[in-house]
Scaffold this motif. Structure first.
Motif, PDB file in Angstrom:
ATOM      1  N   TYR A 158       0.834  -1.208   0.000  1.00  0.00           N
ATOM      2  CA  TYR A 158       0.000   0.000   0.000  1.00  0.00           C
ATOM      3  C   TYR A 158       0.869   1.259   0.000  1.00  0.00           C
ATOM      4  N   MET A 159       1.900   1.270   0.822  1.00  0.00           N
ATOM      5  CA  MET A 159       2.803   2.423   0.856  1.00  0.00           C
ATOM      6  C   MET A 159       3.511   2.593  -0.488  1.00  0.00           C
ATOM      7  N   THR A 160       3.862   1.464  -1.102  1.00  0.00           N
ATOM      8  CA  THR A 160       4.540   1.510  -2.397  1.00  0.00           C
ATOM      9  C   THR A 160       3.636   2.100  -3.468  1.00  0.00           C
ATOM     10  N   LEU A 161       2.390   1.650  -3.514  1.00  0.00           N
ATOM     11  CA  LEU A 161       1.455   2.174  -4.518  1.00  0.00           C
ATOM     12  C   LEU A 161       1.123   3.638  -4.267  1.00  0.00           C
ATOM     13  N   GLN A 210      -8.813   4.634   0.356  1.00  0.00           N
ATOM     14  CA  GLN A 210      -9.775   3.870   1.143  1.00  0.00           C
ATOM     15  C   GLN A 210      -9.886   2.426   0.661  1.00  0.00           C
ATOM     16  N   ALA A 211      -9.848   2.242  -0.646  1.00  0.00           N
ATOM     17  CA  ALA A 211      -9.912   0.878  -1.180  1.00  0.00           C
ATOM     18  C   ALA A 211      -8.628   0.115  -0.851  1.00  0.00           C
ATOM     19  N   GLY A 212      -7.482   0.749  -1.079  1.00  0.00           N
ATOM     20  CA  GLY A 212      -6.209   0.078  -0.855  1.00  0.00           C
ATOM     21  C   GLY A 212      -5.953  -0.278   0.592  1.00  0.00           C
ATOM     22  N   SER A 213      -6.421   0.547   1.525  1.00  0.00           N
ATOM     23  CA  SER A 213      -6.161   0.299   2.947  1.00  0.00           C
ATOM     24  C   SER A 213      -6.877  -0.941   3.472  1.00  0.00           C
ATOM     25  N   LYS A 214      -7.868  -1.440   2.752  1.00  0.00           N
ATOM     26  CA  LYS A 214      -8.589  -2.639   3.192  1.00  0.00           C
ATOM     27  C   LYS A 214      -7.677  -3.862   3.249  1.00  0.00           C
ATOM     28  N   MET A 239      -7.156   0.105  -6.015  1.00  0.00           N
ATOM     29  CA  MET A 239      -6.076   1.091  -5.891  1.00  0.00           C
ATOM     30  C   MET A 239      -5.080   0.931  -7.029  1.00  0.00           C
ATOM     31  N   ALA A 240      -4.754  -0.317  -7.384  1.00  0.00           N
ATOM     32  CA  ALA A 240      -3.811  -0.571  -8.475  1.00  0.00           C
ATOM     33  C   ALA A 240      -4.330  -0.019  -9.796  1.00  0.00           C
TER      34      ALA A 240
END
Length: 259
Positions: A158-161, A210-214, A239-240
């Motif tokens: 997530y941090m990378t994206l 919000q989507a990626g943090s799931k 997120m991707a």
């Protein structure tokens, strides 16, 4: 035309010799781990004061990433600086003159920066998790429990994206100040506010953050989080797609506009 490995080496040299980019990555790690540890100490000390519903849905894995919001800030700055600094100094003209193949140029820049962000992101997520669980004591969870390893790796991804998304936006806007002026309010004001309002929550849950943090969640709906119509990897996939869209947009701008 310069070969891709040579261009990649050049971009890596640019990143590691600019102190501001390195310090933002160090800040991402230190702030995330430090704030997460502090908040885990608070959770552990106040656990008995939580109501029963909060105790039953307490997610120790998410708790160990409680400082991710501030670490995310540093990752955004890193992503923007990697791209925007060349535009602000005018060095982009020299870079494009040396590497006329703009696809090669952008791919090398994103590859070098994303690889570094991935290393720091994973180091941050694993350090945050193990330190956080040590502090949570009897309320902790083991990395071998169902979904936990996925969440820890997912936090690093997530941090990378987040960094790669910021690079794409900076490539489109070609300005560090403008990029930060849009990304900061979006991630830290617009998205959280819209996600907290019932009338706009169904739209906000498809925002990249919000989507990626799931992917970091182990307990569905834990830590007072809203339910979503997708799973952890489904949210990460959303997120991707956002990241892919802005990177392609950045390439389109780079290819069709003068430096």
């Amino acid at each position: 035309m310069a070969s891709f490995p040579a261009v990649l080496q050049s971009e890596w040299t640019k990143i590691r010799t600019v102190s501001s980019t390195i310090w933002t990555l160090i800040a991402a790690l230190v702030v995330t781990v430090g704030v997460s540890a502090g908040l885990c100490a608070v959770f552990n000390a106040t656990f008995k004061d939580m109501d029963q519903a909060q105790q039953l849905t307490f997610d120790p894995t998410v708790a160990s990433f409680a400082g991710m919001t501030l670490g995310q800030l540093a990752m955004i700055v890193f992503g923007v600086l990697v791209v925007g600094s060349e535009y602000s100094t005018g060095m982009i003209r020299t870079s494009l003159a040396a590497v006329p193949g703009r696809a090669n140029f952008l791919l090398a820049k994103l590859t070098a920066a994303t690889g570094l962000a991935l290393i720091v992101g994973l180091a941050t997520s694993f350090l945050s998790f193990f330190l956080g669980q040590a502090i949570l004591g009897s309320h902790s969870i083991g990395i071998g429990e169902a979904g936990v390893l996925r969440a820890v790796i997912g936090a690093g991804l997530y941090m990378t994206l987040t960094a790669l998304f910021s690079m794409g936006v900076a490539t489109i806007l070609r300005s560090s100040m403008l990029s930060l002026g849009i990304l900061m309010p979006f991630f830290f004001l617009v998205s959280p506010i819209l996600g907290a309002v019932s009338a706009t929550r169904k739209v906000a849950q498809y925002f990249p953050d919000q989507a990626g943090s799931k992917v970091m969640q182990v307990v569905p709906g834990g830590m007072d989080s809203a339910a979503a119509p997708y799973g952890p990897w489904g949210g990460f996939g959303i997120m991707a797609l956002w990241v892919l869209a802005v990177v392609l947009g950045g390439y389109f701008v780079l290819k069709h506009r003068d430096a």
